[in-house]
Motif scaffolding. Sequence first.
Motif, PDB file in Angstrom:
ATOM      1  N   THR A  92       4.124  60.743  20.858  1.00 31.00           N
ATOM      2  CA  THR A  92       2.947  59.833  20.486  1.00 31.00           C
ATOM      3  C   THR A  92       1.705  60.686  20.423  1.00 31.00           C
ATOM      4  O   THR A  92       0.798  60.229  20.071  1.00 31.00           O
ATOM      5  CB  THR A  92       2.959  58.654  21.181  1.00 31.00           C
ATOM      6  N   SER A  93       1.806  61.973  21.159  1.00 37.89           N
ATOM      7  CA  SER A  93       0.502  62.741  21.059  1.00 37.89           C
ATOM      8  C   SER A  93       0.954  64.019  20.927  1.00 37.89           C
ATOM      9  O   SER A  93       2.332  64.622  20.913  1.00 37.89           O
ATOM     10  CB  SER A  93       0.295  62.893  22.816  1.00 37.89           C
ATOM     11  N   ASP A  94       0.055  64.757  20.760  1.00 36.12           N
ATOM     12  CA  ASP A  94       0.270  66.393  20.390  1.00 36.12           C
ATOM     13  C   ASP A  94       0.570  67.082  21.562  1.00 36.12           C
ATOM     14  O   ASP A  94       0.186  66.712  22.641  1.00 36.12           O
ATOM     15  CB  ASP A  94      -1.062  66.878  19.709  1.00 36.12           C
ATOM     16  N   SER A  95       1.576  67.991  21.502  1.00 34.96           N
ATOM     17  CA  SER A  95       2.012  68.599  22.594  1.00 34.96           C
ATOM     18  C   SER A  95       2.065  70.090  22.439  1.00 34.96           C
ATOM     19  O   SER A  95       2.112  70.765  21.013  1.00 34.96           O
ATOM     20  CB  SER A  95       3.461  68.223  22.813  1.00 34.96           C
ATOM     21  N   VAL A  96       2.635  70.899  23.620  1.00 30.53           N
ATOM     22  CA  VAL A  96       2.958  72.302  23.449  1.00 30.53           C
ATOM     23  C   VAL A  96       4.190  72.526  24.201  1.00 30.53           C
ATOM     24  O   VAL A  96       4.354  72.440  25.151  1.00 30.53           O
ATOM     25  CB  VAL A  96       1.600  73.145  23.980  1.00 30.53           C
ATOM     26  N   LEU A  97       5.114  73.207  23.363  1.00 32.53           N
ATOM     27  CA  LEU A  97       6.299  73.413  23.993  1.00 32.53           C
ATOM     28  C   LEU A  97       6.140  75.095  24.191  1.00 32.53           C
ATOM     29  O   LEU A  97       5.846  75.805  23.451  1.00 32.53           O
ATOM     30  CB  LEU A  97       7.329  73.329  22.953  1.00 32.53           C
ATOM     31  N   VAL A 163       7.491  71.127  28.160  1.00 37.62           N
ATOM     32  CA  VAL A 163       6.555  70.447  27.099  1.00 37.62           C
ATOM     33  C   VAL A 163       5.526  69.895  27.870  1.00 37.62           C
ATOM     34  O   VAL A 163       5.725  69.141  28.807  1.00 37.62           O
ATOM     35  CB  VAL A 163       7.252  69.348  26.287  1.00 37.62           C
ATOM     36  N   SER A 164       4.155  70.086  27.393  1.00 39.78           N
ATOM     37  CA  SER A 164       2.994  69.575  28.071  1.00 39.78           C
ATOM     38  C   SER A 164       2.063  68.829  26.830  1.00 39.78           C
ATOM     39  O   SER A 164       2.296  69.181  25.764  1.00 39.78           O
ATOM     40  CB  SER A 164       1.948  70.741  28.616  1.00 39.78           C
ATOM     41  N   GLY A 165       1.698  67.624  27.368  1.00 35.87           N
ATOM     42  CA  GLY A 165       1.088  66.794  26.327  1.00 35.87           C
ATOM     43  C   GLY A 165       1.648  65.475  25.947  1.00 35.87           C
ATOM     44  O   GLY A 165       0.919  64.414  25.399  1.00 35.87           O
ATOM     45  N   ASP A 166       2.957  65.529  26.198  1.00 40.15           N
ATOM     46  CA  ASP A 166       3.714  64.119  25.701  1.00 40.15           C
ATOM     47  C   ASP A 166       4.852  64.060  26.752  1.00 40.15           C
ATOM     48  O   ASP A 166       5.786  64.914  26.539  1.00 40.15           O
ATOM     49  CB  ASP A 166       4.022  64.255  24.350  1.00 40.15           C
ATOM     50  N   SER A 167       4.864  62.722  27.445  1.00 40.62           N
ATOM     51  CA  SER A 167       5.870  62.942  28.691  1.00 40.62           C
ATOM     52  C   SER A 167       7.121  62.692  27.993  1.00 40.62           C
ATOM     53  O   SER A 167       8.420  62.914  28.454  1.00 40.62           O
ATOM     54  CB  SER A 167       5.622  61.781  29.435  1.00 40.62           C
ATOM     55  N   ALA A 168       7.252  61.884  26.890  1.00 39.07           N
ATOM     56  CA  ALA A 168       8.337  61.594  26.172  1.00 39.07           C
ATOM     57  C   ALA A 168       9.329  62.841  25.581  1.00 39.07           C
ATOM     58  O   ALA A 168      10.468  62.810  25.626  1.00 39.07           O
ATOM     59  CB  ALA A 168       8.179  60.587  25.069  1.00 39.07           C
ATOM     60  N   LEU A 169       8.490  63.496  25.163  1.00 39.64           N
ATOM     61  CA  LEU A 169       9.232  64.905  24.356  1.00 39.64           C
ATOM     62  C   LEU A 169       9.442  65.752  25.390  1.00 39.64           C
ATOM     63  O   LEU A 169      10.681  66.246  25.607  1.00 39.64           O
ATOM     64  CB  LEU A 169       8.031  65.562  23.661  1.00 39.64           C
ATOM     65  N   GLN A 170       8.810  65.925  26.688  1.00 38.98           N
ATOM     66  CA  GLN A 170       9.437  66.557  27.916  1.00 38.98           C
ATOM     67  C   GLN A 170      10.526  65.910  28.513  1.00 38.98           C
ATOM     68  O   GLN A 170      11.607  66.699  28.736  1.00 38.98           O
ATOM     69  CB  GLN A 170       8.135  66.518  29.154  1.00 38.98           C
ATOM     70  N   GLY A 185      16.002  67.120  30.232  1.00 38.57           N
ATOM     71  CA  GLY A 185      16.266  66.441  28.992  1.00 38.57           C
ATOM     72  C   GLY A 185      17.651  67.257  28.270  1.00 38.57           C
ATOM     73  O   GLY A 185      18.257  66.462  27.435  1.00 38.57           O
ATOM     74  N   MET A 186      17.965  68.370  28.621  1.00 35.60           N
ATOM     75  CA  MET A 186      18.802  69.147  27.750  1.00 35.60           C
ATOM     76  C   MET A 186      20.070  69.716  28.907  1.00 35.60           C
ATOM     77  O   MET A 186      19.450  69.787  29.959  1.00 35.60           O
ATOM     78  CB  MET A 186      18.282  70.490  27.225  1.00 35.60           C
ATOM     79  N   THR A 187      21.108  69.870  28.261  1.00 40.20           N
ATOM     80  CA  THR A 187      22.196  70.230  29.163  1.00 40.20           C
ATOM     81  C   THR A 187      22.763  71.813  28.570  1.00 40.20           C
ATOM     82  O   THR A 187      22.391  71.802  27.481  1.00 40.20           O
ATOM     83  CB  THR A 187      23.391  69.309  29.151  1.00 40.20           C
ATOM     84  N   GLU A 188      23.288  72.463  29.395  1.00 38.69           N
ATOM     85  CA  GLU A 188      23.671  73.704  29.266  1.00 38.69           C
ATOM     86  C   GLU A 188      24.866  73.555  28.737  1.00 38.69           C
ATOM     87  O   GLU A 188      25.907  73.577  29.408  1.00 38.69           O
ATOM     88  CB  GLU A 188      23.491  74.769  30.353  1.00 38.69           C
TER      89      GLU A 188
END
Length: 267
Positions: A92-97, A163-170, A185-188
């Motif tokens: 819902t917000s701009d973010s930086v990966l 990810v900074s800027g959006d907790s949902a994407l992080q 949020g990811m698995t290997e």
Amino acid sequence: PITKQQTSYSAKLSGYGTLKSSLEAFQTANTALSKADLFTATTTASTTTAFSATTTGNAIAGKYTISVTQLAQAQTLTTSKTQADSKTAIATSDSVLTIQQGGDKKPVTIDISAANSSLAGIRDAINNAKAGVSASIINVGGAYRLSVTSNDTGKDNAMTLSVSGDSALQSFMGYNGVKDGDGNGMTESVTAQNAELKVNNVAIENSSNTISDALEDITLNLNDVTSGNQTLTITQDTTKAQAAVKAWVTAYNALQDTFSSLTKYTA
């Protein structure tokens, strides 16, 4: 007289062309014969398809016992949660990966706008950034996951994503480098690992399946693990030298025949 002169000039031009062609063929044969590695060329043979080898002209003929117990592989991270489609925005917000790989690689930052935070948008943003990884979308029975794979094999090329800027994407795609770690949020799905092998019972570990620094002037190409010990044989290859000598003799004799033909006296 003019016709006779034309005939004479035509004969001379033809002779020059023949001589030039013979000289060029002889020069080509000379060049081939003067190659530094011609008489030190080697061939390789293996008792298995699990590995192959290439050599330079300085490789020493001999036999090597090789066993491969593990191939190098690139890490793949896949989101634990799925999305119903690949077009709906997640943030819902701009973010930086930020993507960080090991070794001396610098972190890569990628701007992701809220409007472009769908699976397709994130995939394209990662791939366009040339970040040393590739992203793809996997269809799992009507739902979709994001998958990110390192371009390089080896455990030093394992990655973290934040990810900074959006907790949902992080929460959706963060990975702190700890397998099964909290908050990931990811698995290997594929573990980053090095190739492991023994050459003449000496243990070797390498980040790549192409190994050029284990045996002098020999590059090993690993394709699979071996069933026990296998043998790599390096032998001298005389066929190239024989062919070059034969070509030189043929070109020399042809040049001599050309000289004789062009200098032959005809009354």
